[in-house]
Design a protein around this motif. Structure first.
Motif, PDB file in Angstrom:
ATOM      1  N   SER A 320       0.832  -1.203   0.000  1.00  0.00           N
ATOM      2  CA  SER A 320       0.000   0.000   0.000  1.00  0.00           C
ATOM      3  C   SER A 320       0.868   1.255   0.000  1.00  0.00           C
ATOM      4  O   SER A 320       1.892   1.313   0.672  1.00  0.00           O
ATOM      5  CB  SER A 320      -0.874  -0.025   1.255  1.00  0.00           C
ATOM      6  OG  SER A 320      -1.467   1.216   1.448  1.00  0.00           O
ATOM      7  N   ARG A 321       0.468   2.274  -0.774  1.00  0.00           N
ATOM      8  CA  ARG A 321       1.252   3.510  -0.844  1.00  0.00           C
ATOM      9  C   ARG A 321       0.478   4.760  -0.434  1.00  0.00           C
ATOM     10  O   ARG A 321       1.071   5.805  -0.152  1.00  0.00           O
ATOM     11  CB  ARG A 321       1.775   3.713  -2.272  1.00  0.00           C
ATOM     12  CG  ARG A 321       2.846   2.708  -2.686  1.00  0.00           C
ATOM     13  CD  ARG A 321       3.591   3.156  -3.935  1.00  0.00           C
ATOM     14  NE  ARG A 321       2.720   3.225  -5.097  1.00  0.00           N
ATOM     15  CZ  ARG A 321       2.639   2.293  -6.051  1.00  0.00           C
ATOM     16  NH1 ARG A 321       3.389   1.219  -5.971  1.00  0.00           N
ATOM     17  NH2 ARG A 321       1.835   2.442  -7.076  1.00  0.00           N
ATOM     18  N   ASN A 322      -0.855   4.673  -0.454  1.00  0.00           N
ATOM     19  CA  ASN A 322      -1.683   5.826  -0.053  1.00  0.00           C
ATOM     20  C   ASN A 322      -1.292   7.115  -0.774  1.00  0.00           C
ATOM     21  O   ASN A 322      -1.178   8.174  -0.151  1.00  0.00           O
ATOM     22  CB  ASN A 322      -1.621   6.032   1.465  1.00  0.00           C
ATOM     23  CG  ASN A 322      -2.171   4.834   2.206  1.00  0.00           C
ATOM     24  OD1 ASN A 322      -3.092   4.189   1.731  1.00  0.00           O
ATOM     25  ND2 ASN A 322      -1.599   4.526   3.355  1.00  0.00           N
ATOM     26  N   GLU A 323      -1.124   7.008  -2.084  1.00  0.00           N
ATOM     27  CA  GLU A 323      -0.851   8.224  -2.869  1.00  0.00           C
ATOM     28  C   GLU A 323      -2.056   9.144  -2.828  1.00  0.00           C
ATOM     29  O   GLU A 323      -3.194   8.697  -2.835  1.00  0.00           O
ATOM     30  CB  GLU A 323      -0.530   7.833  -4.318  1.00  0.00           C
ATOM     31  CG  GLU A 323       0.871   7.247  -4.448  1.00  0.00           C
ATOM     32  CD  GLU A 323       1.087   6.529  -5.771  1.00  0.00           C
ATOM     33  OE1 GLU A 323       0.256   6.708  -6.667  1.00  0.00           O
ATOM     34  OE2 GLU A 323       2.081   5.788  -5.861  1.00  0.00           O
ATOM     35  N   GLY A 324      -1.794  10.425  -2.766  1.00  0.00           N
ATOM     36  CA  GLY A 324      -2.885  11.403  -2.768  1.00  0.00           C
ATOM     37  C   GLY A 324      -3.460  11.675  -1.393  1.00  0.00           C
ATOM     38  O   GLY A 324      -4.417  12.444  -1.253  1.00  0.00           O
ATOM     39  N   LEU A 325      -2.867  11.048  -0.350  1.00  0.00           N
ATOM     40  CA  LEU A 325      -3.405  11.250   0.998  1.00  0.00           C
ATOM     41  C   LEU A 325      -3.453  12.727   1.374  1.00  0.00           C
ATOM     42  O   LEU A 325      -4.417  13.198   1.978  1.00  0.00           O
ATOM     43  CB  LEU A 325      -2.565  10.451   2.012  1.00  0.00           C
ATOM     44  CG  LEU A 325      -2.902  10.663   3.485  1.00  0.00           C
ATOM     45  CD1 LEU A 325      -4.356  10.287   3.779  1.00  0.00           C
ATOM     46  CD2 LEU A 325      -1.974   9.839   4.388  1.00  0.00           C
ATOM     47  N   GLY A 326      -2.415  13.461   1.004  1.00  0.00           N
ATOM     48  CA  GLY A 326      -2.371  14.890   1.330  1.00  0.00           C
ATOM     49  C   GLY A 326      -3.571  15.634   0.762  1.00  0.00           C
ATOM     50  O   GLY A 326      -4.199  16.429   1.460  1.00  0.00           O
ATOM     51  N   LEU A 329      -6.639  14.771   2.811  1.00  0.00           N
ATOM     52  CA  LEU A 329      -6.651  15.401   4.135  1.00  0.00           C
ATOM     53  C   LEU A 329      -7.036  16.876   4.049  1.00  0.00           C
ATOM     54  O   LEU A 329      -7.471  17.475   5.032  1.00  0.00           O
ATOM     55  CB  LEU A 329      -5.274  15.276   4.802  1.00  0.00           C
ATOM     56  CG  LEU A 329      -4.835  13.871   5.205  1.00  0.00           C
ATOM     57  CD1 LEU A 329      -3.411  13.899   5.742  1.00  0.00           C
ATOM     58  CD2 LEU A 329      -5.770  13.269   6.250  1.00  0.00           C
ATOM     59  N   VAL A 336     -10.489  11.326   7.250  1.00  0.00           N
ATOM     60  CA  VAL A 336      -9.932  10.201   6.503  1.00  0.00           C
ATOM     61  C   VAL A 336      -9.521   9.100   7.483  1.00  0.00           C
ATOM     62  O   VAL A 336      -8.868   9.378   8.492  1.00  0.00           O
ATOM     63  CB  VAL A 336      -8.699  10.651   5.690  1.00  0.00           C
ATOM     64  CG1 VAL A 336      -8.042   9.471   4.995  1.00  0.00           C
ATOM     65  CG2 VAL A 336      -9.096  11.730   4.683  1.00  0.00           C
ATOM     66  N   HIS A 337      -9.904   7.876   7.169  1.00  0.00           N
ATOM     67  CA  HIS A 337      -9.516   6.722   7.985  1.00  0.00           C
ATOM     68  C   HIS A 337      -8.809   5.712   7.103  1.00  0.00           C
ATOM     69  O   HIS A 337      -9.367   5.255   6.112  1.00  0.00           O
ATOM     70  CB  HIS A 337     -10.756   6.048   8.598  1.00  0.00           C
ATOM     71  CG  HIS A 337     -11.476   6.910   9.574  1.00  0.00           C
ATOM     72  ND1 HIS A 337     -11.392   6.726  10.936  1.00  0.00           N
ATOM     73  CD2 HIS A 337     -12.279   7.979   9.392  1.00  0.00           C
ATOM     74  CE1 HIS A 337     -12.129   7.649  11.545  1.00  0.00           C
ATOM     75  NE2 HIS A 337     -12.684   8.420  10.641  1.00  0.00           N
ATOM     76  N   LEU A 338      -7.575   5.381   7.472  1.00  0.00           N
ATOM     77  CA  LEU A 338      -6.823   4.342   6.755  1.00  0.00           C
ATOM     78  C   LEU A 338      -6.571   3.194   7.723  1.00  0.00           C
ATOM     79  O   LEU A 338      -6.291   3.417   8.899  1.00  0.00           O
ATOM     80  CB  LEU A 338      -5.499   4.907   6.225  1.00  0.00           C
ATOM     81  CG  LEU A 338      -5.657   5.981   5.142  1.00  0.00           C
ATOM     82  CD1 LEU A 338      -4.301   6.571   4.791  1.00  0.00           C
ATOM     83  CD2 LEU A 338      -6.326   5.394   3.893  1.00  0.00           C
TER      84      LEU A 338
END
Lengths: 376, 376
Positions: A320-326, A329, A336-338
């Motif tokens: 998992s890389r969670n691109e675009g998290l910024g 947020l 946001v919940h990961l």
């Protein structure tokens, strides 16, 4: 159980992760038993990793528990029950688990108790499935009796020609065949219930599925008050019929004539109740802990006028890389919940976004915007 | 820092506990270094227990960290800084810590930057303290420069006759003497600030002290909009003056003429901001993590019209029992937070209650009722 009671959680998925976070609020200690050590509870809980039939590992894990509860209903409880200390209590109980963990048995129990349900047939062979198709008509929904959730173990079939493949794909051992229910809307509610029967329901929500899996939830459901009352009463009655202790997710169908049918229940915190973390006085995770510990249930009311939840689903395979998290947020009103899953897979639930707003449409747009930014 | 960044927290108190719970929401990994293993982070975090000068233990603890942050500002950072990996960043930074961890230096920095403050004197001897008394008048507030918080290390003196005892009780090394500020009200606000200077403030709240320690907070403060704006501007300016990164608690005095003075700041999540867990879109703990990781800051707005927070303070010594918890949990609108401290002591903060409501008075009554039920 004065001071800090201990709840042992069997299974280390995202529900366990969110239960553990809720437990820290009210001074409850949790521990988690999991089969693999790369799950959501790594790094944030008191975790024991072992096999479901490892009696020694389970005995040590369960020793300090006042209450034992579950992250998911498919856990094989055989060894755990055998080595559980006599002072600990399994909640939900063994009878509830027997009634709900097999979808055929679950449906039989509902029918026996007179709960309103759609037409179904239990099919143990391809032959009986063909008969069910003739009786119920098409499309039909087929569910593997055990371990089917989040779109795993479910298939819809449009015609008799698809039955053979679908039956085999679902394991070839047996299925619950459900006739098509011409619903106007899918509703759900969470119920928290204590051992003595005291129960509180959360608001009735509208749920939206994609690929047989919850995609989005709108809170509250845009239905007339009498429909919401009927759905709430059905959910409370279902929690009683299955003698649930803890939180139970109740999925329902709303028909055009205003009738509400029971679809299915899950005796644990539920995806359609994740919004309670951000939009209610007491979350479903805290109320699950309160209920299994037989403590007073918390206020289930909404903090504001409206909320929405959108799931974050994997679409590739790999770490998992969670691109675009910024960018996610940065969406105001959104939470946001990961889940901290090490690997992403197509269709895997990796997180969710809850958003609040002055109305459901605004909340839904915010949640959808934030969720769409993240490539897990 | 894509995927799951790791934040190492020095100190394992309730602030670390609440940071760890917040971290699980946004997929951030945390680890906690603590000096004793019976603190709030036991059982709910990835914890290493060791001495503050144990270089090997700290090196191993800090190795996977992307960012290092603090549970409380009195942590001795000497060894930690020496063994911190070069790829990790301390936030708040060393300069901020040097400016704020000594209250005399903190006050000098405020004066130098032109922030509005009350009259003070730095006193290194009983002699100079007597002179301060003559200059500032009585009552005076005396604060030990380092490691004074929650009423520890603070004394108010009503007359010159009390100076000798107070000076000795505060360590006899030096004190910050503060002249009495005839405030109408004590205000506070939390500011979240990123490394580049982007900052967001939470609502301005009214705080109430008992025995030099926060007893209750009302949200929002009942002050005219222009006072709230002035307080917010002062808080944002203070966060900038001390170059804070992370969340910073800013305590202020409101004078009868509407002037707002800076009292003191704490460069971390703060007791007066605990209500954000239950009453704001993004909690101070999540925003602290976002800020130290240089991620976009979350929405600081209130979810409803009003909230209040009341602390749960110990009044005896011994193992914590949390008697009356059930009655506290039964108060609607209230969210009970217990810190999981093994031992209770008179004056020790053991938890808090946040309550929401249609107005501040209702919220305060609910929070006070629930808090009063618990004998920790």
């Amino acid at each position: 159980m004065q001071g800090q009671p201990t709840v042992a959680i069997l299974g280390g998925g995202q529900l366990a992760r969110m239960m553990c976070a809720a437990a820290t609020r009210i001074g409850v200690r949790t521990r988690v038993y999991q089969a693999t050590d790369t799950g959501p509870c790594a790094f944030c809980a008191d975790v024991v990793t072992g096999a479901w039939d490892d009696a020694d590992a389970l005995r040590g894990f369960l020793a300090p528990a006042d209450v034992v509860t579950l992250d998911y209903e498919a856990v094989d409880l055989t060894t755990a029950r055998a080595v559980m200390p006599s002072t600990a209590t399994l909640r939900p109980g063994a009878q509830t688990m027997a009634w709900v963990s097999d979808k055929i048995v679950q449906r039989e129990r509902a029918a026996e108790a007179g709960l309103p349900v759609g037409p179904t047939r239990a099919c143990s062979s391809l032959e009986s499935l063909r008969e069910a198709g003739e009786a119920l008509g098409y499309p039909m929904m087929l569910k593997r009796p055990r371990n089917s959730y989040d779109g795993y173990g479910n298939r819809s079939v449009a015609s008799a020609g698809e039955l053979e493949d679908a039956f085999a794909a679902l394991g070839g051992q047996g299925v619950l065949a459900e006739g098509w229910v011409p619903f106007e809307r899918e509703l759900a509610t969470m119920v928290a219930r204590r051992p003595g029967g005291e129960a509180r329901a959360y608001p009735v929500v509208a749920t939206y599925q994609k690929d047989h899996k919850c995609d989005a939830v709108e809170i509250p459901a845009a239905v007339p008050p009498e429909v919401a009352q009927r759905a709430t009463a059905l959910a409370l009655r279902a929690a009683e019929v299955y003698d649930c202790v803890g939180v139970v997710g109740v999925e329902m169908f709303l028909l055009a004539d205003g009738q509400v049918l029971l679809n299915e229940i899950a005796p644990r915190p539920h995806n359609t109740g994740h919004y309670t973390l951000d939009a209610c006085v007491t979350s479903q995770f805290e109320n699950h802990l309160r209920a299994v510990l037989d403590m007073p249930l918390g206020d289930t009311s909404l903090l504001g006028p409206a909320a929405a939840m959108v799931n974050i689903i994997g679409s590739r395979s790999g770490p998992s890389r969670n691109e675009g998290l910024g960018r996610a947020l940065a969406v105001d009103g959104a939470s946001v919940h990961l889940y901290g899953k090490y690997d992403v897979r197509p269709g895997r639930k990796m997180g969710h976004v809850t958003a609040v707003g002055p109305d459901v449409a605004t909340a839904r747009a915010r949640a959808a915007k934030a969720a769409s930014e993240i490539q897990p």
